[in-house]
Design a protein around this motif. Structure first.
Motif, PDB file in Angstrom:
ATOM      1  N   PHE A  56      35.705  45.213  46.576  1.00 52.56           N
ATOM      2  CA  PHE A  56      35.119  44.150  45.971  1.00 52.56           C
ATOM      3  C   PHE A  56      34.345  44.621  44.761  1.00 52.56           C
ATOM      4  O   PHE A  56      34.174  43.671  43.781  1.00 52.56           O
ATOM      5  N   GLY A  57      34.083  45.942  44.712  1.00 53.47           N
ATOM      6  CA  GLY A  57      33.250  46.512  43.485  1.00 53.47           C
ATOM      7  C   GLY A  57      34.050  46.704  42.330  1.00 53.47           C
ATOM      8  O   GLY A  57      33.862  46.338  41.172  1.00 53.47           O
ATOM      9  N   HIS A  58      35.444  46.623  42.481  1.00 57.46           N
ATOM     10  CA  HIS A  58      36.454  46.469  41.503  1.00 57.46           C
ATOM     11  C   HIS A  58      36.920  45.239  41.122  1.00 57.46           C
ATOM     12  O   HIS A  58      36.919  44.763  39.687  1.00 57.46           O
ATOM     13  N   ILE A  59      37.166  44.319  42.038  1.00 56.38           N
ATOM     14  CA  ILE A  59      37.541  43.081  41.824  1.00 56.38           C
ATOM     15  C   ILE A  59      36.469  41.801  41.243  1.00 56.38           C
ATOM     16  O   ILE A  59      36.830  40.992  40.701  1.00 56.38           O
ATOM     17  N   ASN A 234      39.438  36.949  38.283  1.00 55.88           N
ATOM     18  CA  ASN A 234      38.235  36.212  38.493  1.00 55.88           C
ATOM     19  C   ASN A 234      38.554  34.832  38.574  1.00 55.88           C
ATOM     20  O   ASN A 234      39.098  34.140  37.564  1.00 55.88           O
ATOM     21  N   ILE A 235      37.997  34.203  39.646  1.00 55.24           N
ATOM     22  CA  ILE A 235      38.349  32.783  39.701  1.00 55.24           C
ATOM     23  C   ILE A 235      37.843  31.982  38.511  1.00 55.24           C
ATOM     24  O   ILE A 235      38.321  30.978  38.094  1.00 55.24           O
ATOM     25  N   ALA A 236      36.462  32.368  37.846  1.00 54.85           N
ATOM     26  CA  ALA A 236      36.025  31.553  36.857  1.00 54.85           C
ATOM     27  C   ALA A 236      37.145  31.591  35.483  1.00 54.85           C
ATOM     28  O   ALA A 236      36.898  30.587  34.882  1.00 54.85           O
ATOM     29  N   LEU A 241      40.741  28.317  32.472  1.00 51.14           N
ATOM     30  CA  LEU A 241      42.185  28.154  31.916  1.00 51.14           C
ATOM     31  C   LEU A 241      42.654  26.954  32.313  1.00 51.14           C
ATOM     32  O   LEU A 241      43.414  26.308  31.627  1.00 51.14           O
ATOM     33  N   GLY A 242      42.660  26.615  33.589  1.00 50.40           N
ATOM     34  CA  GLY A 242      43.338  25.567  34.228  1.00 50.40           C
ATOM     35  C   GLY A 242      42.645  24.209  33.823  1.00 50.40           C
ATOM     36  O   GLY A 242      43.484  23.326  33.478  1.00 50.40           O
ATOM     37  N   LEU A 243      41.390  24.388  33.771  1.00 52.54           N
ATOM     38  CA  LEU A 243      40.606  23.092  32.894  1.00 52.54           C
ATOM     39  C   LEU A 243      41.280  22.783  31.556  1.00 52.54           C
ATOM     40  O   LEU A 243      41.454  21.546  31.328  1.00 52.54           O
ATOM     41  N   ILE A 244      41.355  23.973  30.755  1.00 59.58           N
ATOM     42  CA  ILE A 244      41.776  23.406  29.425  1.00 59.58           C
ATOM     43  C   ILE A 244      43.257  22.920  29.363  1.00 59.58           C
ATOM     44  O   ILE A 244      43.747  21.873  28.796  1.00 59.58           O
ATOM     45  N   SER A 245      44.134  23.391  30.339  1.00 58.31           N
ATOM     46  CA  SER A 245      45.457  23.023  30.244  1.00 58.31           C
ATOM     47  C   SER A 245      45.481  21.556  31.106  1.00 58.31           C
ATOM     48  O   SER A 245      46.191  20.498  30.631  1.00 58.31           O
ATOM     49  N   ILE A 292      44.930  28.751  41.337  1.00 54.51           N
ATOM     50  CA  ILE A 292      45.125  29.484  42.365  1.00 54.51           C
ATOM     51  C   ILE A 292      46.269  30.597  42.156  1.00 54.51           C
ATOM     52  O   ILE A 292      46.213  31.608  42.656  1.00 54.51           O
ATOM     53  N   ARG A 293      47.363  30.068  41.603  1.00 56.23           N
ATOM     54  CA  ARG A 293      48.477  31.113  41.622  1.00 56.23           C
ATOM     55  C   ARG A 293      48.182  32.250  40.697  1.00 56.23           C
ATOM     56  O   ARG A 293      48.546  33.354  41.110  1.00 56.23           O
ATOM     57  N   LEU A 294      47.687  32.289  39.522  1.00 58.82           N
ATOM     58  CA  LEU A 294      47.282  33.153  38.657  1.00 58.82           C
ATOM     59  C   LEU A 294      46.267  34.288  39.423  1.00 58.82           C
ATOM     60  O   LEU A 294      46.113  35.302  39.309  1.00 58.82           O
ATOM     61  N   PHE A 295      45.110  33.453  39.929  1.00 57.16           N
ATOM     62  CA  PHE A 295      44.065  34.231  40.648  1.00 57.16           C
ATOM     63  C   PHE A 295      44.622  35.111  41.599  1.00 57.16           C
ATOM     64  O   PHE A 295      44.340  36.368  41.859  1.00 57.16           O
ATOM     65  N   ALA A 296      45.263  34.327  42.796  1.00 56.01           N
ATOM     66  CA  ALA A 296      45.679  35.036  44.024  1.00 56.01           C
ATOM     67  C   ALA A 296      46.556  36.188  43.458  1.00 56.01           C
ATOM     68  O   ALA A 296      46.717  37.389  44.213  1.00 56.01           O
ATOM     69  N   ASN A 297      47.515  36.135  42.563  1.00 58.17           N
ATOM     70  CA  ASN A 297      48.622  36.908  42.376  1.00 58.17           C
ATOM     71  C   ASN A 297      47.945  38.338  41.812  1.00 58.17           C
ATOM     72  O   ASN A 297      48.128  39.472  42.129  1.00 58.17           O
ATOM     73  N   MET A 298      46.954  38.235  40.866  1.00 60.10           N
ATOM     74  CA  MET A 298      46.304  39.196  40.158  1.00 60.10           C
ATOM     75  C   MET A 298      45.477  39.940  41.115  1.00 60.10           C
ATOM     76  O   MET A 298      45.047  41.179  40.752  1.00 60.10           O
TER      77      MET A 298
END
Length: 376
Positions: A56-59, A234-236, A241-245, A292-298
Motif C-alpha cells: 500500500f505504501g507503493h500503490i 491511482n483511481i483519481a 481521464l474517464g470523465l474527460i472521455s 476501472i479497466r485502466l486502474f485495475a490492470n495497472m
C-alpha cells in the motif's frame, strides 16, 4: 514414464528442501523459547516485515519519494528519500507551506501539524489530533509531481518533433531520432484506432486520441521505474481521464444516438421500458469501464511484483536459508512479470484510446444497435 520421472524428481527436491531447512528452523525455535538468564534484560522485539504496508505504501499516494532505509551502527534508522512541498490551509491557521522532511517520516510534528498514515492532521497543544480543525491538503504529492513530469515530457517530445518537421526533417528526408521512434506509433493510432472507428471525422478527434494515448503510456512507463509512483494505478487519475472521455462522448452525440436510447427501433412495446433503462445506464457504464479497466490492470501488476519480492523477506524472517533459497525464484518471476508489465503499459494505453474512439464513433454514427454492439 516421463511423467512418473518428473513426479519422482519433484518429490526428491521437496524432501531435500524439508531436510535442509527443518534443522535450522527447529534450532531457531529452541533459541527463541529459551528464557533470558537472571540479570539479563529481555531484548526489544524486532519489527517484522509487513508486506501489506509495503504494497500500500507503493500503490497509494505519498508526500515524498521514499526509496529505502538503513540502520547505522547505533541502531538509528536513516531514510533515503526526496521530500516534496507540503501546502496546507485551514481557517484557524491560514495557509502554511514547508517541506515534508519537517515531519521526519511521521516521527515529528511541525507548525502544529503531524502526518498520520499519510493523512495530515492539526494538533492541539497536548500533541493530540484536533478533529475540530478541517485541514485542506493542497500538497504537491508524488502523483502530482509525476503527472507534471509526464506532461512536461509529452509536451517537449511533441514540440521538438513538430519543429523538426517544420525544418523539413522527416519530410524531404528519412525521420531521425525521436521522429523515427514516435512516427510509427502516431501512424498506428491514426490508421488502426481513429480511422476505423471515426471515419471521415478521424482528423477532428485525432489530437485528443494521441494526447490520451501518449499521456497514459508515459505515466505507465514512468511508474515502472523503481521508487516512482504508480500514477496510472491511482483511481483519481483514471476517473479524471474517464470523465474527460465521457464529456467528449456526450458532445459527440446526435439525435440518432438519443433516439436509439429512448425509442429503440424494432423492439416490442413491453420490452422498451427495460431496454431504455439498460441503454441509458450504458451511457454511464462506458466511461466507468474505461476507469476501472485502466486502474485495475495497472494496480494488479505492481501488486504482483511487490508480492514476489516480499516473499524473499517473508521467508527470510522464518529462516535465513529459506530467504536465500527463495531469492532466485522470486527474482526470476519478478523479472518475467516486469517485462509483461512493459507490454501492459503499451496495451492499456492502446485499449483506453481505442475504446474511447469506439464510444465516440457510436455516439455520432447513428447506426444500428447490432453495429454498435459489434464495435464494442
Amino acid at each position: 514414464m516421463a511423467l512418473r520421472t518428473v513426479k519422482l524428481l519433484l518429490a526428491a527436491i521437496f524432501s531435500l528442501f524439508i531436510v535442509v531447512f527443518s534443522a535450522p528452523l527447529l534450532a531457531q525455535d529452541s533459541t527463541h523459547n529459551n528464557a533470558p538468564a537472571e540479570g539479563q534484560s529481555t531484548p526489544a522485539p524486532k519489527k517484522s516485515f509487513d508486506a501489506a504496508e509495503v504494497i500500500f505504501g507503493h500503490i497509494l499516494d505519498n508526500h515524498e519519494y521514499h526509496f529505502t532505509e538503513y540502520h547505522d551502527s547505533e541502531g538509528g534508522i536513516h531514510h533515503v528519500s526526496i521530500p516534496l512541498p507540503i501546502i496546507l490551509y485551514s481557517k484557524q491557521k491560514g495557509l502554511t507551506a514547508f517541506m515534508s522532511s519537517r515531519f521526519e517520516h511521521g516521527a515529528a510534528a511541525y507548525n502544529g501539524y503531524k502526518i498520520e498514515e499519510e493523512k495530515i492532521v492539526a494538533l492541539k497543544e497536548d500533541g493530540t489530533a484536533d478533529e475540530s480543525i478541517k485541514v485542506y491538503d493542497l500538497s504537491m504529492t508524488r502523483n502530482v509531481i509525476q503527472m507534471i513530469l509526464a506532461l512536461t515530457l509529452l509536451t517537449w517530445l511533441m514540440i521538438s518533433i513538430a519543429n523538426a518537421y517544420k525544418k523539413g526533417l522527416g519530410v524531404t528526408s528519412a525521420p531521425k531520432g525521436k521522429q523515427n521512434l514516435l512516427e510509427p506509433v502516431i501512424i498506428f493510432v491514426r490508421e488502426e484506432v481513429a480511422k476505423p472507428n471515426l471515419g471521415n471525422k478521424a482528423g477532428k478527434y485525432l489530437p485528443y486520441l494521441l494526447t490520451t494515448f501518449f499521456f497514459i503510456l508515459i505515466n505507465n512507463i514512468l511508474g515502472l521505474i523503481p521508487g516512482t509512483a504508480n500514477v496510472s494505478g491511482n483511481i483519481a487519475f483514471t476517473v479524471v481521464l474517464g470523465l474527460i472521455s465521457f464529456v467528449v462522448i456526450l458532445f459527440s452525440t446526435n439525435k440518432h444516438f438519443w433516439g436509439h436510447i429512448f425509442n429503440p427501433p424494432g423492439v416490442p412495446g413491453f420490452v422498451k421500458p427495460i431496454l431504455i433503462l439498460v441503454e441509458f445506464l450504458g451511457v454511464f457504464i462506458k466511461p466507468f469501464a474505461l476507469i476501472i479497466r485502466l486502474f485495475a490492470n495497472m494496480v494488479a501488476g505492481h501488486i504482483i511484483i511487490i508480492c514476489l519480492i516480499s516473499l524473499i523477506f517473508i521467508f527470510g524472517q522464518m529462516n535465513a536459508y529459506a530467504g536465500w533459497g527463495t531469492s532466485p525464484v522470486a527474482i526470476g518471476f519478478t523479472v518475467f512479470i516486469y517485462f509483461i508489465e512493459v507490454l501492459v503499459a503499451f496495451l492499456q494505453a492502446f485499449i483506453f484510446t481505442n475504446l474511447t474512439a469506439v464510444f465516440i464513433g457510436s455516439a455520432f454514427e447513428g447506426g444500428s444497435h447490432a453495429d454498435e454492439t459489434l464495435h464494442i
